[in-house]
Scaffold this motif. Structure first.
Motif, PDB file in Angstrom:
ATOM      1  N   ASP A 157       1.036   8.831   5.644  1.00  0.00           N
ATOM      2  CA  ASP A 157       1.233   7.376   5.607  1.00  0.00           C
ATOM      3  C   ASP A 157       2.212   6.993   4.506  1.00  0.00           C
ATOM      4  O   ASP A 157       2.149   7.508   3.387  1.00  0.00           O
ATOM      5  CB  ASP A 157      -0.093   6.660   5.349  1.00  0.00           C
ATOM      6  CG  ASP A 157      -0.991   6.645   6.578  1.00  0.00           C
ATOM      7  OD1 ASP A 157      -0.541   7.081   7.641  1.00  0.00           O
ATOM      8  OD2 ASP A 157      -2.154   6.200   6.444  1.00  0.00           O
ATOM      9  N   SER A 158       3.100   6.067   4.840  1.00  0.00           N
ATOM     10  CA  SER A 158       4.052   5.565   3.852  1.00  0.00           C
ATOM     11  C   SER A 158       3.331   4.802   2.753  1.00  0.00           C
ATOM     12  O   SER A 158       3.704   4.880   1.575  1.00  0.00           O
ATOM     13  CB  SER A 158       5.072   4.658   4.548  1.00  0.00           C
ATOM     14  OG  SER A 158       5.962   4.081   3.627  1.00  0.00           O
ATOM     15  N   TYR A 159       2.299   4.054   3.119  1.00  0.00           N
ATOM     16  CA  TYR A 159       1.524   3.269   2.150  1.00  0.00           C
ATOM     17  C   TYR A 159       0.042   3.555   2.357  1.00  0.00           C
ATOM     18  O   TYR A 159      -0.659   2.821   3.067  1.00  0.00           O
ATOM     19  CB  TYR A 159       1.818   1.776   2.312  1.00  0.00           C
ATOM     20  CG  TYR A 159       1.251   0.936   1.174  1.00  0.00           C
ATOM     21  CD1 TYR A 159       1.850   0.942  -0.083  1.00  0.00           C
ATOM     22  CD2 TYR A 159       0.110   0.155   1.359  1.00  0.00           C
ATOM     23  CE1 TYR A 159       1.329   0.190  -1.124  1.00  0.00           C
ATOM     24  CE2 TYR A 159      -0.407  -0.603   0.319  1.00  0.00           C
ATOM     25  CZ  TYR A 159       0.204  -0.575  -0.915  1.00  0.00           C
ATOM     26  OH  TYR A 159      -0.312  -1.320  -1.957  1.00  0.00           O
ATOM     27  N   PRO A 160      -0.461   4.633   1.737  1.00  0.00           N
ATOM     28  CA  PRO A 160      -1.846   5.065   1.976  1.00  0.00           C
ATOM     29  C   PRO A 160      -2.857   4.360   1.077  1.00  0.00           C
ATOM     30  O   PRO A 160      -3.652   4.996   0.381  1.00  0.00           O
ATOM     31  CB  PRO A 160      -1.782   6.563   1.670  1.00  0.00           C
ATOM     32  CG  PRO A 160      -0.760   6.660   0.587  1.00  0.00           C
ATOM     33  CD  PRO A 160       0.272   5.591   0.899  1.00  0.00           C
ATOM     34  N   PHE A 161      -2.813   3.046   1.065  1.00  0.00           N
ATOM     35  CA  PHE A 161      -3.667   2.269   0.176  1.00  0.00           C
ATOM     36  C   PHE A 161      -4.283   1.096   0.932  1.00  0.00           C
ATOM     37  O   PHE A 161      -3.733   0.629   1.927  1.00  0.00           O
ATOM     38  CB  PHE A 161      -2.868   1.734  -1.022  1.00  0.00           C
ATOM     39  CG  PHE A 161      -2.209   2.797  -1.843  1.00  0.00           C
ATOM     40  CD1 PHE A 161      -2.898   3.461  -2.839  1.00  0.00           C
ATOM     41  CD2 PHE A 161      -0.883   3.159  -1.602  1.00  0.00           C
ATOM     42  CE1 PHE A 161      -2.296   4.455  -3.593  1.00  0.00           C
ATOM     43  CE2 PHE A 161      -0.272   4.147  -2.344  1.00  0.00           C
ATOM     44  CZ  PHE A 161      -0.982   4.792  -3.343  1.00  0.00           C
ATOM     45  N   VAL A 162      -5.400   0.625   0.409  1.00  0.00           N
ATOM     46  CA  VAL A 162      -6.078  -0.549   0.962  1.00  0.00           C
ATOM     47  C   VAL A 162      -6.080  -1.647  -0.097  1.00  0.00           C
ATOM     48  O   VAL A 162      -6.500  -1.428  -1.232  1.00  0.00           O
ATOM     49  CB  VAL A 162      -7.526  -0.219   1.371  1.00  0.00           C
ATOM     50  CG1 VAL A 162      -8.243  -1.479   1.832  1.00  0.00           C
ATOM     51  CG2 VAL A 162      -7.540   0.839   2.469  1.00  0.00           C
ATOM     52  N   ILE A 163      -5.593  -2.815   0.288  1.00  0.00           N
ATOM     53  CA  ILE A 163      -5.592  -3.954  -0.631  1.00  0.00           C
ATOM     54  C   ILE A 163      -6.880  -4.738  -0.403  1.00  0.00           C
ATOM     55  O   ILE A 163      -6.975  -5.576   0.506  1.00  0.00           O
ATOM     56  CB  ILE A 163      -4.347  -4.833  -0.424  1.00  0.00           C
ATOM     57  CG1 ILE A 163      -3.082  -4.020  -0.737  1.00  0.00           C
ATOM     58  CG2 ILE A 163      -4.405  -6.076  -1.311  1.00  0.00           C
ATOM     59  CD1 ILE A 163      -1.794  -4.766  -0.492  1.00  0.00           C
ATOM     60  N   ASN A 164      -7.874  -4.443  -1.240  1.00  0.00           N
ATOM     61  CA  ASN A 164      -9.154  -5.140  -1.132  1.00  0.00           C
ATOM     62  C   ASN A 164      -9.053  -6.503  -1.838  1.00  0.00           C
ATOM     63  O   ASN A 164      -8.052  -6.789  -2.499  1.00  0.00           O
ATOM     64  CB  ASN A 164     -10.280  -4.284  -1.716  1.00  0.00           C
ATOM     65  CG  ASN A 164     -10.036  -3.919  -3.167  1.00  0.00           C
ATOM     66  OD1 ASN A 164      -9.859  -4.782  -4.024  1.00  0.00           O
ATOM     67  ND2 ASN A 164     -10.012  -2.622  -3.460  1.00  0.00           N
ATOM     68  N   PRO A 165     -10.047  -7.370  -1.699  1.00  0.00           N
ATOM     69  CA  PRO A 165      -9.958  -8.707  -2.309  1.00  0.00           C
ATOM     70  C   PRO A 165      -9.712  -8.698  -3.814  1.00  0.00           C
ATOM     71  O   PRO A 165      -8.966  -9.547  -4.323  1.00  0.00           O
ATOM     72  CB  PRO A 165     -11.320  -9.333  -1.967  1.00  0.00           C
ATOM     73  CG  PRO A 165     -11.720  -8.669  -0.688  1.00  0.00           C
ATOM     74  CD  PRO A 165     -11.236  -7.256  -0.817  1.00  0.00           C
ATOM     75  N   GLU A 166     -10.321  -7.763  -4.551  1.00  0.00           N
ATOM     76  CA  GLU A 166     -10.114  -7.706  -5.999  1.00  0.00           C
ATOM     77  C   GLU A 166      -8.679  -7.324  -6.337  1.00  0.00           C
ATOM     78  O   GLU A 166      -8.064  -7.892  -7.244  1.00  0.00           O
ATOM     79  CB  GLU A 166     -11.091  -6.709  -6.638  1.00  0.00           C
ATOM     80  CG  GLU A 166     -12.531  -7.187  -6.678  1.00  0.00           C
ATOM     81  CD  GLU A 166     -12.693  -8.419  -7.558  1.00  0.00           C
ATOM     82  OE1 GLU A 166     -12.057  -8.457  -8.631  1.00  0.00           O
ATOM     83  OE2 GLU A 166     -13.440  -9.329  -7.167  1.00  0.00           O
ATOM     84  N   VAL A 167      -8.140  -6.360  -5.608  1.00  0.00           N
ATOM     85  CA  VAL A 167      -6.756  -5.941  -5.834  1.00  0.00           C
ATOM     86  C   VAL A 167      -5.801  -7.077  -5.486  1.00  0.00           C
ATOM     87  O   VAL A 167      -4.794  -7.293  -6.176  1.00  0.00           O
ATOM     88  CB  VAL A 167      -6.428  -4.680  -5.012  1.00  0.00           C
ATOM     89  CG1 VAL A 167      -4.931  -4.389  -5.018  1.00  0.00           C
ATOM     90  CG2 VAL A 167      -7.200  -3.479  -5.557  1.00  0.00           C
ATOM     91  N   LYS A 168      -6.115  -7.817  -4.445  1.00  0.00           N
ATOM     92  CA  LYS A 168      -5.267  -8.951  -4.069  1.00  0.00           C
ATOM     93  C   LYS A 168      -5.190  -9.970  -5.201  1.00  0.00           C
ATOM     94  O   LYS A 168      -4.114 -10.503  -5.510  1.00  0.00           O
ATOM     95  CB  LYS A 168      -5.807  -9.606  -2.803  1.00  0.00           C
ATOM     96  CG  LYS A 168      -4.949 -10.745  -2.290  1.00  0.00           C
ATOM     97  CD  LYS A 168      -5.520 -11.323  -1.000  1.00  0.00           C
ATOM     98  CE  LYS A 168      -4.721 -12.545  -0.550  1.00  0.00           C
ATOM     99  NZ  LYS A 168      -5.277 -13.139   0.702  1.00  0.00           N
TER     100      LYS A 168
END
Length: 356
Positions: A325-336
């Motif tokens: 994956d080019s962007y293997p991350f999850v933007i959860n509410p805290e990270v947002k």
């Protein structure tokens, strides 16, 4: 990053190009206007000029194929705005070191493009020894390891990071899902700008509310992280496991991801990308047109709403090529929330962005 073109034949060109692949015209990047210029030679001893007749010369590192940035002939500078920041570079007489250094310079110049787009404050260590910015690129020697990191405005990089095999080994050893030279630079410059924008500023209280109290022992926090004894479930509050080690690292990781997102969105905007998935039913946050350059976008929600479908498309394309994956991350509410804070800090910087 924006899409560039040769000003002579109008064919597309890359940021790093020194010659147009279509018409062979010399090319160079002008950091004052953030654009790739076509250059014309006038004969022996005469300076190169752009299409408007402005005289330029290349940065001195052009001779080592490490830079294509331009310097106005009226300037006494020998190195461009990016290369003047270098404090130490490896021995370029070693072909392997030279190749790694060229890779590092390409990434560093892309980093400086973003900093210049936003007009973020920086100066060289030569001009401002106490709070200036500098880079040291070193090769590890026997009994003399080189640790990539930031300290007092100096960003140090082990040149082994520019070797694909070495970097893949480090990625596996550190149990990381993403590791690139540009990613390192974006992370480490985050530490530099923490000192500029957060330390001792009105932003510090809000920073601690979101990221935690940076006064906890940094050394002990890292030791705990590397001993794998940190808290589980970091995915709920952090963009990466390393971000969970200490508030400073959380900030630097978040800063880096904000730069990843904005720069990639600018590329998508430059290509006029639109996303309209052919699915049986409409799925929220899966479609849309990238209608604004993210560097100029004051609305963070617009940035993130464009990023979610684009990152999914990028990951899907990579998987079709058999790549990770080019962007293997999850933007959860805290990270947002943390990304929004970085956005606010940058937007509050008074000079604002520079058009390209």
């Amino acid at each position: 990053m924006k899409l560039f073109q040769c000003k002579h034949c109008l064919q597309p060109a890359y940021f790093e190009n020194t010659k147009c692949s279509h018409c062979s015209t010399l090319l160079g990047f002008d950091p004052e206007i953030l654009d790739l210029m076509a250059l014309f030679e006038q004969g022996s001893g005469a300076p190169m000029i752009d299409s408007a007749g402005n005289p330029f010369r290349y940065c001195l590192n052009r001779q080592h194929e490490g830079c294509n940035w331009l310097i106005p002939m009226a300037s006494d500078d020998r190195y461009c705005k990016a290369c003047v920041l270098n404090q130490i570079i490896p021995d370029l007489s070693n072909p392997a070191y030279k190749k790694r250094w060229q890779t590092i310079e390409n990434a560093k110049h892309r980093l400086l493009y973003a900093i210049l787009r936003w007009n973020l404050p920086f100066s060289s260590k030569a001009l401002n020894p106490s709070s200036g910015l500098g880079f040291e690129f070193k090769a590890a020697e026997e009994n003399e390891p080189v640790i990539t990191g930031h300290a007092s405005g100096i960003i140090t990089m082990n040149i082994a990071e520019a070797d694909d095999v070495e970097r893949a080994m480090a990625k596996k050893q550190m149990d990381e899902v993403y590791r690139t030279v540009l990613g390192h630079f974006r992370h480490e410059i985050g530490h530099y700008f923490w000192d500029v924008f957060i330390s001792g500023s009105d932003n510090l209280s809000d920073f601690r509310d979101l990221f935690g109290d940076e006064r906890v022992s940094y050394q002990q926090a890292l030791e705990k992280h590397y001993q794998k004894s940190g808290s589980n479930g970091w995915q709920k509050n952090y963009i990466s496991a390393y971000a969970s080690s200490h508030p400073w690292e959380d900030w630097a990781e978040t800063w880096a991801h904000y730069l990843h997102i904005v720069d990639t969105l600018e590329t998508a905007y430059s290509f006029g990308l639109s996303l309209a998935p052919r699915l049986p039913k409409d799925v929220p946050l899966m479609s849309g047109s990238i209608t604004k350059d993210a560097y100029c976008c004051t609305d963070f929600e617009q940035i993130i709403d464009q990023w979610i479908p684009l990152s999914l498309a990028l990951n899907s394309l990579n998987r079709s090529m058999g790549l990770q994956d080019s962007y293997p991350f999850v933007i959860n509410p805290e990270v947002k929330l943390k990304l929004a804070f970085v956005h606010q800090v940058i937007q509050a910087w008074s000079p604002g962005f520079r058009s390209s």
